[in-house]
Design a protein around this motif. Structure first.
Motif, PDB file in Angstrom:
ATOM      1  N   VAL A  66       0.828  -1.212   0.000  1.00 11.94           N
ATOM      2  CA  VAL A  66       0.000   0.000   0.000  1.00 11.94           C
ATOM      3  C   VAL A  66       0.862   1.260   0.000  1.00 11.94           C
ATOM      4  O   VAL A  66       0.457   2.289  -0.544  1.00 11.94           O
ATOM      5  N   ALA A  71      -2.002   3.865  -1.689  1.00 15.30           N
ATOM      6  CA  ALA A  71      -3.425   3.696  -1.388  1.00 15.30           C
ATOM      7  C   ALA A  71      -3.689   4.008   0.083  1.00 15.30           C
ATOM      8  O   ALA A  71      -2.897   3.659   0.952  1.00 15.30           O
ATOM      9  N   TYR A  73      -5.407   3.434   3.692  1.00 18.23           N
ATOM     10  CA  TYR A  73      -5.848   2.219   4.379  1.00 18.23           C
ATOM     11  C   TYR A  73      -6.028   2.504   5.859  1.00 18.23           C
ATOM     12  O   TYR A  73      -5.520   3.476   6.398  1.00 18.23           O
ATOM     13  N   ASN A  77      -7.983  -2.997   7.926  1.00 19.27           N
ATOM     14  CA  ASN A  77      -8.220  -3.535   6.584  1.00 19.27           C
ATOM     15  C   ASN A  77      -6.969  -3.434   5.716  1.00 19.27           C
ATOM     16  O   ASN A  77      -7.064  -3.280   4.501  1.00 19.27           O
ATOM     17  N   THR A  81      -6.810  -4.351   1.629  1.00 20.36           N
ATOM     18  CA  THR A  81      -6.424  -3.226   0.775  1.00 20.36           C
ATOM     19  C   THR A  81      -5.222  -3.595  -0.087  1.00 20.36           C
ATOM     20  O   THR A  81      -5.165  -3.285  -1.278  1.00 20.36           O
ATOM     21  N   HIS A  85      -4.812  -3.930  -4.315  1.00 26.43           N
ATOM     22  CA  HIS A  85      -3.899  -3.074  -5.062  1.00 26.43           C
ATOM     23  C   HIS A  85      -2.596  -3.762  -5.480  1.00 26.43           C
ATOM     24  O   HIS A  85      -1.727  -3.121  -6.055  1.00 26.43           O
TER      25      HIS A  85
END
Length: 124
Positions: A66, A71, A73, A77, A81, A85
């Motif tokens: 991530v 991304a 997050y 989670n 996530t 991704h």
């Protein structure tokens, strides 16, 4: 580091593939010639520690995924996530480590559940 990273990822994949073949061969051998399993205590303890450690390793790999993708997050989670991704990750090393940790966690969890269920069935 581009081509060298791909080379070492390929070598690690080959070693994991060979280890998987040995595991499958050993499992098939044990299915053909079953042996008595007296006390599963140490197997359960070792697999429980393995699940815990692999979960932490997968969490770190998920953080790397991530972070690389950028991304957003939440801590609860993180792994879903990262799963959503992981295809956007450019680095093959990050992707390889994530999938290796995911498969190791699933394998340890499946083995732990199988041993506990077998022990419960034998005791019943």
């Amino acid at each position: 580091y581009g081509l060298e990273t791909n080379f070492w990822a390929l070598m690690a994949s080959f070693v994991l593939f060979m280890s998987a073949l040995v595991s499958i061969w050993t499992g098939w051998s044990h299915l053909q010639n079953p042996q008595e399993f007296d006390n599963p205590f140490w197997a359960i303890v070792i697999l429980a520690f393995s699940v815990i450690f692999e979960f932490f390793a997968l969490s770190k790999a998920s953080q790397a995924v991530v972070h690389e993708v950028g991304a957003p997050y939440r801590p609860w989670n993180l792994i879903p996530t990262a799963l959503a991704h992981v295809r956007s990750v450019v680095s093959p090393t990050t992707r390889f480590v994530f999938f290796e940790d995911l498969i190791a966690l699933l394998g340890a969890a499946i083995a732990l559940v199988a041993i506990v269920m077998t022990d419960m069935a034998v005791e019943a």
